[in-house]
Motif scaffolding. Structure first.
Motif, short mmCIF file in Angstrom:
data_model
loop_
_atom_site.label_atom_id
_atom_site.label_comp_id
_atom_site.label_asym_id
_atom_site.label_seq_id
_atom_site.Cartn_x
_atom_site.Cartn_y
_atom_site.Cartn_z
N THR A 164 -57.22 -106.02 -68.68
CA THR A 164 -56.11 -105.09 -69.30
C THR A 164 -54.90 -105.81 -69.38
O THR A 164 -53.88 -105.33 -70.20
CB THR A 164 -55.98 -103.91 -68.29
OG1 THR A 164 -55.59 -104.29 -67.12
CG2 THR A 164 -57.56 -102.94 -68.50
N ASP A 165 -54.36 -106.75 -68.41
CA ASP A 165 -52.98 -107.28 -68.50
C ASP A 165 -52.95 -108.35 -69.33
O ASP A 165 -51.91 -108.93 -69.53
CB ASP A 165 -52.63 -107.75 -67.03
CG ASP A 165 -52.73 -106.54 -66.10
OD1 ASP A 165 -52.40 -105.44 -66.73
OD2 ASP A 165 -53.06 -106.58 -64.73
N GLY A 190 -53.69 -112.05 -66.30
CA GLY A 190 -52.37 -112.01 -66.80
C GLY A 190 -51.65 -112.34 -65.42
O GLY A 190 -50.41 -112.02 -65.11
#
Length: 261
Positions: A140-141, A227
């Protein structure tokens, strides 16, 4: 026809030949895919809670996020073992001798194997990645640029290992020996940071895990997909990929150029 056009035409023909072989005889690729898939399922559902507890109680979902990038690069190594076997079969079953008598670009045979193997590696990574998403992996990052960089790293790593596998196949006397010679491409990820951090390993073992191509590539892919910080691992991963590509290409070209005995 110019030399470049001839090379492109013949390489495309050899690529189609190798892709047809992979489609008609999928058992080798599927068998090699079983190793990373089974390890992924084993470390998620059998050892997941224990491993996450050993990493400071991060939880199973965090351990899945840590695990999947390493398994994806292990998939690349597993897939390229099939390349070594395929090249060895071509060398020992007489088809290469036939190609040498034909008016085709000499390097097209190797190029066809390399491009075909890289495409198979990408397809295998996508399949194993789908399994990773099914068991709970989420990224998600990561930004779109980081996703693109992650894809580029996987392709570059596949290219590097493929050229090494081609060299192994060329020097092997038969397909069985080629498979055995290429086993380090499966074993090295097991000795890397794919499953546990290097800092958590015994002190005498840490150099083995750290100073090899898989660990910086895994840490770079992990940073891109999650990320997080990559540090110097990104440059090390690219350097390993470029170095192995050049080494494998020179080895394979020199071996293939020799007249058969």
């Amino acid at each position: 026809m110019s030399t470049l056009a001839l090379a492109v035409r013949d390489s495309s023909t050899m690529l189609r030949r190798n892709l047809l072989h992979a489609r008609r005889y999928p058992s080798l690729t599927l068998n090699l895919l079983l190793t990373p898939v089974m390890l992924l399922l084993l470390f998620v559902y059998v050892f997941g809670d224990v491993m996450s507890a050993g990493m400071g109680g991060v939880g199973r979902s965090a351990y899945i996020a840590y695990l999947v990038p390493g398994v994806l690069l292990m998939t690349v190594g597993s897939t390229t073992v099939g390349t070594a076997v395929s090249v060895s079969m071509d060398m020992t079953e007489g088809i290469i001798a036939r190609f040498r008598t034909m008016a085709i670009h000499r390097g097209s045979v190797l190029i066809g194997h390399v491009v075909g193997s890289v495409l198979q590696s990408v397809a295998s990574v996508l399949l194993v990645g789908a399994v990773g998403v099914a068991v709970g992996f989420r990224s998600t990052d990561a930004t779109a640029l980081e996703w693109l960089a992650a894809f580029g790293l996987l392709v570059l790593f596949a290219l590097a290992l493929t050229w090494i596998a081609v060299g192994m196949g060329l020097v092997s006397p038969n397909a069985e020996a080629a498979g055995n010679n290429a086993m380090p491409l499966i074993l090295l990820p097991l000795l890397s940071s794919a499953f546990v951090p290097v800092d958590g390993m015994p002190g005498w073992f840490q150099p083995i895990a750290e100073y090899q191509p898989f660990t910086p590539a895994i840490e770079t892919l992990r940073g891109l997909l999650l990320g997080t910080e990559i540090g110097h691992d990104g440059w090390l991963a690219v350097a390993w990929c470029l170095g192995l590509t050049v080494l494998g290409y020179l080895w394979s070209a020199a071996t293939f150029a020799k007249d058969p005995k």
